[in-house]
Enzyme design. Structure first.
Site, PDB file in Angstrom:
ATOM      1  N   GLY A  72      48.757  -2.953  37.418  1.00 14.91           N
ATOM      2  CA  GLY A  72      48.813  -4.309  38.826  1.00 14.91           C
ATOM      3  C   GLY A  72      48.827  -5.870  39.176  1.00 14.91           C
ATOM      4  CB  VAL A  73      47.619  -8.088  36.831  1.00 15.00           C
ATOM      5  CG1 VAL A  73      46.244  -7.365  37.447  1.00 15.00           C
ATOM      6  CG2 VAL A  73      48.021  -7.858  35.539  1.00 15.00           C
ATOM      7  CB  THR A 119      56.766  -4.637  34.889  1.00 11.75           C
ATOM      8  OG1 THR A 119      56.044  -3.374  34.033  1.00 11.75           O
ATOM      9  CG2 THR A 119      57.665  -4.516  34.374  1.00 11.75           C
ATOM     10  CG  ASP A 128      56.694  -0.492  34.231  1.00 12.19           C
ATOM     11  OD1 ASP A 128      56.494  -0.487  35.082  1.00 12.19           O
ATOM     12  OD2 ASP A 128      55.494  -0.215  33.349  1.00 12.19           O
ATOM     13  CE  LYS A 130      53.604   0.629  31.004  1.00  7.53           C
ATOM     14  NZ  LYS A 130      53.303  -0.454  31.298  1.00  7.53           N
TER      15      LYS A 130
END
EC number: 6.3.3.3
Length: 251
Positions: free
Chosen positions: A18-19, A22, A56, A43
Site C-alpha cells: 500500500g505504498v 502501482t 495492477d 506483475k
C-alpha cells in the site's frame, strides 16, 4: 541502457504494502516510454483480485498506456503463498518467472517488474522472493524502492536498502509513492533524509496521481522525476527536492 539510462529490467519493490507501487510503476513506464524506448510491465504475482476484475497491470495501462502481463492471479488480498494455499494452487517457480521476463526482454527495451508487498515477501512455493528474482536477472537488473512519506518510513526504507546491499543488488534509487497535498514536518523531514542517502531520491508521486486521466498522467510523469520534483496532481509544475548541506550516508 536506453530510456533515461535504465537497465533492461527495472524491479519495483515497496517498503510495505500500500505504498503506491502501482502508480509509481505506471509513472516509471510513462517516463521511459516518453524517451522512445519500448517498455512493458510484468506483475509476477497479483493477489486480491477476482477473475475479470482489473488488477495492477490494468491500472498501469489505464494511466500510462503501457501494456503488461501477469504471472499468476490470486483472489485473496494476502501474501502469495498464503493466498495460493487457500485456492489449493501451486505458484509459478522462479524459473517460470525468469523465462517469462526473458521473453519479454527479447521484444522490449525495458521490462518493469512490479513486486507484491515488500522485497522479501515469498513469491514462490519454495519461498523465493522478489530479491531472489532480481538476483537471477543479474547485472541487467536494478531495483527502485517505493516508500511512504510519513512516520515509520525511514526504518522500513533503510532495512530494504540494507537487504539489497547485502545481496549485491543494484539500487537505482528510492521514490515516495504518495506525496501528500499538504506535507507536515514529518513528511518534509523524511523527504530530506531520503534525498541525502547514497541511493538517490528519484521522485515524489502526488497523492492523487492515480485519478488523473491518461493524457495528464503521461504528460506529468516525467516532471515528477525532474530533480525528484512533484507538482499537485491537478497542477502543471514540478517542485525540486531540496536537501541540507549535510548528507547522511550508509556506512
Amino acid at each position: 541502457m536506453t530510456g533515461h539510462g535504465f537497465r533492461r529490467f527495472v524491479v519495483v519493490t515497496g517498503t510495505d504494502t500500500g505504498v503506491g507501487k502501482t502508480i509509481a510503476t505506471a509513472a516509471l513506464a510513462s517516463m521511459v516510454a516518453a524517451t522512445g524506448a519500448t517498455v512493458t510491465v510484468d506483475k509476477p504475482t497479483q493477489t486480491g483480485v477476482l477473475p475479470g476484475e482489473d488488477g495492477d497491470i490494468e491500472d498501469v495501462l489505464r494511466l500510462s498506456g503501457v501494456r503488461g502481463t501477469e504471472g499468476v492471479r490470486l483472489r485473496e488480498p494476502m501474501a502469495p503463498v498464503q493466498a495460493a494455499a487457500l485456492e489449493s494452487r501451486t505458484l509459478p517457480a522462479l524459473v517460470d518467472h525468469l523465462g517469462r521476463l526473458r521473453q519479454l526482454a527479447a521484444r522490449h527495451d525495458h521490462v518493469i517488474v512490479e513486486g507484491a508487498g515488500g522485497l522479501l515477501v515469498p513469491l514462490t512455493s519454495a519461498g523465493e522472493t522478489l530479491a531472489d528474482l532480481a538476483g537471477v536477472l543479474g547485472p541487467d537488473a536494478e531495483v527502485v524502492v517505493v516508500a511512504r512519506a510519513g512516520l515509520g518510513t525511514l526504518n522500513h526504507t533503510l532495512l530494504t536498502l540494507e537487504a539489497l546491499t547485502a545481496r549485491g543488488l543494484h539500487t537505482r534509487g528510492t521514490l515516495i509513492g504518495s506525496w501528500p497535498d499538504h506535507p507536515d514536518a514529518v513528511d518534509l523531514g523524511n523527504q530530506e533524509f531520503l534525498a541525502a542517502l547514497d541511493a538517490p531520491l528519484l521522485a515524489r508521486i502526488p497523492a492523487r496521481a492515480g485519478h488523473l486521466d491518461r493524457a495528464d498522467f503521461v504528460h506529468r510523469a516525467p516532471l515528477w522525476f525532474a530533480g525528484g520534483g512533484v507538482g499537485e496532481a491537478g497542477g502543471t509544475g514540478a517542485t525540486p527536492v531540496t536537501t541540507s548541506s549535510t548528507r547522511w550516508r550508509r556506512g
